[in-house]
Design a protein around this motif. Structure first.
Motif, PDB file in Angstrom:
ATOM      1  N   ARG A 175       1.260  -1.247   0.084  1.00 18.92           N
ATOM      2  CA  ARG A 175       0.265  -0.061  -0.066  1.00 18.92           C
ATOM      3  C   ARG A 175       0.880   1.311   0.396  1.00 18.92           C
ATOM      4  N   LYS A 176       2.008   1.195   0.807  1.00 15.07           N
ATOM      5  CA  LYS A 176       2.437   2.196   0.786  1.00 15.07           C
ATOM      6  C   LYS A 176       3.716   2.417  -0.381  1.00 15.07           C
ATOM      7  N   LEU A 177       4.273   1.056  -0.909  1.00 17.56           N
ATOM      8  CA  LEU A 177       4.378   1.661  -2.442  1.00 17.56           C
ATOM      9  C   LEU A 177       3.668   1.867  -3.702  1.00 17.56           C
ATOM     10  N   ALA A 178       1.892   1.508  -3.378  1.00 16.42           N
ATOM     11  CA  ALA A 178       1.710   2.189  -4.782  1.00 16.42           C
ATOM     12  C   ALA A 178       1.025   3.709  -4.370  1.00 16.42           C
ATOM     13  N   ALA A 179       1.303   3.602  -3.498  1.00 20.12           N
ATOM     14  CA  ALA A 179       1.312   5.805  -2.906  1.00 20.12           C
ATOM     15  C   ALA A 179       2.173   6.051  -3.601  1.00 20.12           C
ATOM     16  N   ARG A 180       3.806   5.925  -3.795  1.00 17.77           N
ATOM     17  CA  ARG A 180       5.227   6.218  -4.395  1.00 17.77           C
ATOM     18  C   ARG A 180       4.390   6.216  -5.520  1.00 17.77           C
ATOM     19  N   PRO A 181       5.072   7.824  -6.789  1.00 19.83           N
ATOM     20  CA  PRO A 181       4.943   7.763  -7.987  1.00 19.83           C
ATOM     21  C   PRO A 181       6.339   7.309  -8.330  1.00 19.83           C
ATOM     22  N   ASP A 182       7.376   7.158  -7.975  1.00 18.41           N
ATOM     23  CA  ASP A 182       8.359   7.132  -8.967  1.00 18.41           C
ATOM     24  C   ASP A 182       8.801   5.651  -9.678  1.00 18.41           C
ATOM     25  N   LEU A 183       9.949   5.666 -10.534  1.00 19.60           N
ATOM     26  CA  LEU A 183       9.221   5.020 -11.368  1.00 19.60           C
ATOM     27  C   LEU A 183      10.233   3.391 -10.363  1.00 19.60           C
ATOM     28  N   SER A 184      10.642   3.740  -9.104  1.00 20.33           N
ATOM     29  CA  SER A 184      11.670   2.943  -8.941  1.00 20.33           C
ATOM     30  C   SER A 184      10.518   2.084  -7.770  1.00 20.33           C
ATOM     31  N   ALA A 185       9.886   2.377  -7.532  1.00 17.88           N
ATOM     32  CA  ALA A 185       8.829   2.210  -6.606  1.00 17.88           C
ATOM     33  C   ALA A 185       7.806   1.145  -7.808  1.00 17.88           C
ATOM     34  N   ARG A 186       7.401   1.063  -8.965  1.00 18.19           N
ATOM     35  CA  ARG A 186       6.773   0.677 -10.177  1.00 18.19           C
ATOM     36  C   ARG A 186       7.863  -0.806  -9.946  1.00 18.19           C
ATOM     37  N   ALA A 187       9.260   0.030 -10.041  1.00 17.28           N
ATOM     38  CA  ALA A 187       9.712  -1.618 -10.556  1.00 17.28           C
ATOM     39  C   ALA A 187      10.250  -2.579  -8.981  1.00 17.28           C
ATOM     40  N   LEU A 188      10.044  -1.867  -7.641  1.00 21.74           N
ATOM     41  CA  LEU A 188       9.397  -3.345  -6.738  1.00 21.74           C
ATOM     42  C   LEU A 188       8.002  -3.535  -6.705  1.00 21.74           C
ATOM     43  N   GLU A 189       7.236  -2.619  -7.664  1.00 26.12           N
ATOM     44  CA  GLU A 189       5.854  -3.637  -6.940  1.00 26.12           C
ATOM     45  C   GLU A 189       6.076  -4.934  -8.134  1.00 26.12           C
ATOM     46  N   VAL A 190       6.541  -4.389  -9.275  1.00 25.25           N
ATOM     47  CA  VAL A 190       6.880  -5.716 -10.679  1.00 25.25           C
ATOM     48  C   VAL A 190       7.327  -6.899  -9.733  1.00 25.25           C
ATOM     49  N   THR A 191       8.218  -6.303  -9.304  1.00 23.98           N
ATOM     50  CA  THR A 191       9.241  -7.334  -8.553  1.00 23.98           C
ATOM     51  C   THR A 191       8.465  -8.257  -7.473  1.00 23.98           C
ATOM     52  N   THR A 192       7.395  -7.707  -6.172  1.00 20.46           N
ATOM     53  CA  THR A 192       7.388  -8.554  -5.502  1.00 20.46           C
ATOM     54  C   THR A 192       6.383  -9.084  -6.249  1.00 20.46           C
ATOM     55  N   LEU A 193       5.309  -8.909  -7.568  1.00 21.59           N
ATOM     56  CA  LEU A 193       4.599  -9.576  -7.835  1.00 21.59           C
ATOM     57  C   LEU A 193       4.944 -10.386  -8.805  1.00 21.59           C
ATOM     58  N   THR A 194       6.268 -10.870  -9.348  1.00 19.82           N
ATOM     59  CA  THR A 194       6.687 -11.904 -10.264  1.00 19.82           C
ATOM     60  C   THR A 194       7.597 -12.082  -9.803  1.00 19.82           C
ATOM     61  N   VAL A 195       7.921 -11.866  -8.176  1.00 22.78           N
ATOM     62  CA  VAL A 195       9.101 -13.387  -7.531  1.00 22.78           C
ATOM     63  C   VAL A 195       9.450 -13.074  -8.800  1.00 22.78           C
ATOM     64  N   ALA A 196      10.077 -12.241  -9.233  1.00 28.29           N
ATOM     65  CA  ALA A 196      11.474 -12.432 -10.794  1.00 28.29           C
ATOM     66  C   ALA A 196      12.944 -11.521  -9.562  1.00 28.29           C
ATOM     67  N   ARG A 197      13.860 -11.915 -10.187  1.00 30.12           N
ATOM     68  CA  ARG A 197      15.274 -11.439  -9.601  1.00 30.12           C
ATOM     69  C   ARG A 197      15.684 -10.106 -10.147  1.00 30.12           C
ATOM     70  N   THR A 198      16.497  -9.530  -9.213  1.00 33.59           N
ATOM     71  CA  THR A 198      16.667  -8.127  -9.227  1.00 33.59           C
ATOM     72  C   THR A 198      16.243  -7.781 -10.642  1.00 33.59           C
ATOM     73  N   ALA A 199      17.774  -8.147 -11.204  1.00 31.31           N
ATOM     74  CA  ALA A 199      18.419  -8.422 -12.359  1.00 31.31           C
ATOM     75  C   ALA A 199      17.605  -8.692 -13.603  1.00 31.31           C
ATOM     76  N   GLU A 200      16.800  -9.073 -13.968  1.00 26.89           N
ATOM     77  CA  GLU A 200      15.319  -9.575 -14.920  1.00 26.89           C
ATOM     78  C   GLU A 200      14.774  -8.560 -14.419  1.00 26.89           C
ATOM     79  N   ILE A 201      14.601  -7.979 -14.007  1.00 27.89           N
ATOM     80  CA  ILE A 201      13.849  -6.753 -13.467  1.00 27.89           C
ATOM     81  C   ILE A 201      14.601  -5.595 -14.555  1.00 27.89           C
ATOM     82  N   MET A 202      15.253  -5.489 -13.407  1.00 29.75           N
ATOM     83  CA  MET A 202      15.793  -3.821 -14.262  1.00 29.75           C
ATOM     84  C   MET A 202      16.142  -4.402 -16.234  1.00 29.75           C
ATOM     85  N   HIS A 203      16.467  -5.935 -16.683  1.00 25.60           N
ATOM     86  CA  HIS A 203      16.595  -5.497 -17.775  1.00 25.60           C
ATOM     87  C   HIS A 203      15.172  -5.890 -18.560  1.00 25.60           C
TER      88      HIS A 203
END
Length: 415
Positions: free
Chosen positions: A227-255
């Motif tokens: 919920r705190k994450l969704a309230a943040r407007p920056d791109l890093s928060a969106r990257a963390l959201e997708v990371t959390t929801l897909t349980v992907a590795r850090t580098a996979e999200i980055m690339h």
């Protein structure tokens, strides 16, 4: 040294007279001199100046080397000087390599062959860095003259504090010298850990973090965090959201790239050959399979919004738009939002794994597959051709629904 005066000083050396002129020093052009001693010995000498110091290099006996050959050697030496290379040092290096190749030449030849067995670009880049950077003190040494003490002092000691780099360098050096033994350039391996290095270095230190011990958030705290994450407007928060929801590795999200995402069927595909190295988790793909990740509805919603404002091929670009976002960007956001400076982005995978184990009845094999861990031995894996997309989609959707659950309710979707 005899200096020429009078008529002798004006003597021009030719192919007909260089074996008969009297004692003295005779300039022949291009810094080449014919040196004739009082005893009658004749030799060719190349005189030059480098870094303000006068130097000389013998080019051989005039009785064995013709004037034309000596001039060719002088011209070659002048070309080296033009390239800021000391001709005498270059000659000495070539002589040292005649009996046995120098480390750099041999290691590069070995690397070009060995790296063909490495699947990932990051692994090939790491191997190149080891040979060209960490092993640089060995570059101009002959393979058969490198000893264990030199490897320790020149290569391993300077990077001892870099535990993984020191370990990888030590292992690659052993392979290089094993190959040198096979090619009959050596009879022993100075980089063998058990017999040569360990008795002098002691037991190798462990990695800073053991795999699987990344600090993870409790799954009970996840809904409040998202919920705190969704309230943040920056791109890093969106990257963390997708990371959390897909349980992907850090580098996979980055690339992650837009070309990998199919919104119509809700799939994210990464080819095994393109699987990046995880800069935080220290791991890459654990198998030879392409990675197909079913995208939960929540992840698709986040990605669709980002797609409308896309600026380059990367879903989460860096500042220059030509490279992916830094892993530290997500890590910093995670620590700020959670308030826990010890958490890691990679630990979110552990949060998912604990939730699945403690709160659901999903098959363990499918849960592991969601993390791109294909279970079983080599024989079992050889017969596992299915992607289990339907089952994995159910797991990841349940996980995404749990993450979106209001914190006060803490409801968990059943399997």
């Amino acid at each position: 040294m005899t200096l020429l005066t009078g008529e002798n000083a004006k003597t021009t050396i030719t192919a007909k007279n260089y074996l008969t002129v009297p004692p003295g020093d005779y300039p022949c052009g291009d810094n080449l001199y014919l040196i004739v001693s009082p005893s009658g010995n004749r030799r060719w000498l190349f005189r030059y100046q480098r870094l303000g110091v006068k130097r000389r290099m013998g080019l051989g006996s005039a009785k064995l080397i013709k004037l034309s050959e000596a001039r060719d050697k002088a011209i070659d030496a002048r070309r080296l000087l033009a390239k800021d290379t000391d001709p005498r040092e270059a000659r000495d290096e070539a002589r040292r390599a005649e009996g046995c190749p120098l480390f750099l030449r041999y290691a590069n030849a070995w690397r070009e062959i060995y790296e063909k067995s490495l699947r990932h670009r990051a692994s090939r880049g790491k191997l190149k860095r080891i040979v060209e950077v960490f092993c640089k003190p060995l570059h101009q040494m002959r393979l058969d003259q490198i000893g264990t003490d030199q490897i320790i002092k020149l290569v391993l000691d300077p990077i001892r504090h870099q535990v993984e780099n020191a370990r990888d360098t030590r292992q690659r050096l052993k392979l290089i010298f094993d190959a040198a033994i096979a090619d009959k350039h050596r009879t022993d391996n100075p980089a063998d850990y058990e017999t040569k290095l360990r008795p002098k270095l002691g037991k190798a230190p462990k990695r800073g973090r053991a795999r699987g011990k990344h600090k993870a958030m409790s799954h009970h705290d996840l809904p409040a965090f998202t919920r705190k994450l969704a309230a943040r407007p920056d791109l890093s928060a969106r990257a963390l959201e997708v990371t959390t929801l897909t349980v992907a590795r850090t580098a996979e999200i980055m690339h992650m790239k837009w070309s990998q995402i199919d919104f119509d069927i809700g799939l994210w595909e990464i080819k095994a050959a393109d699987m990046p190295q995880d800069t935080e988790g220290g791991e890459s793909t654990k198998n030879d399979c392409d990675k197909l990740t079913p995208l939960p509805r929540q992840a698709i919603a986040v990605l669709r919004k980002l797609y409308d404002g896309r600026v380059c091929e990367y879903v989460f670009p860096g500042r220059d738009l030509k490279s992916p976002m830094s892993n530290n960007t997500m890590l910093k956001a995670l620590k700020e939002i959670s308030g826990d400076p010890t958490l890691t982005v990679h630990g979110l995978r552990g949060t998912f794994r604990t939730w699945a184990q403690d709160e659901t009845d999903f098959e363990e094999e499918i849960v592991e597959h969601c993390m791109h861990h294909i279970t079983g031995d080599a024989a079992e894996k050889a017969y596992k051709h299915g992607k289990a997309l339907k089952k994995r989609r159910a797991v990841l959707q349940a996980w995404a629904d749990f993450a979106a659950t209001p914190p006060a309710l803490k409801l968990v979707s059943a399997a």
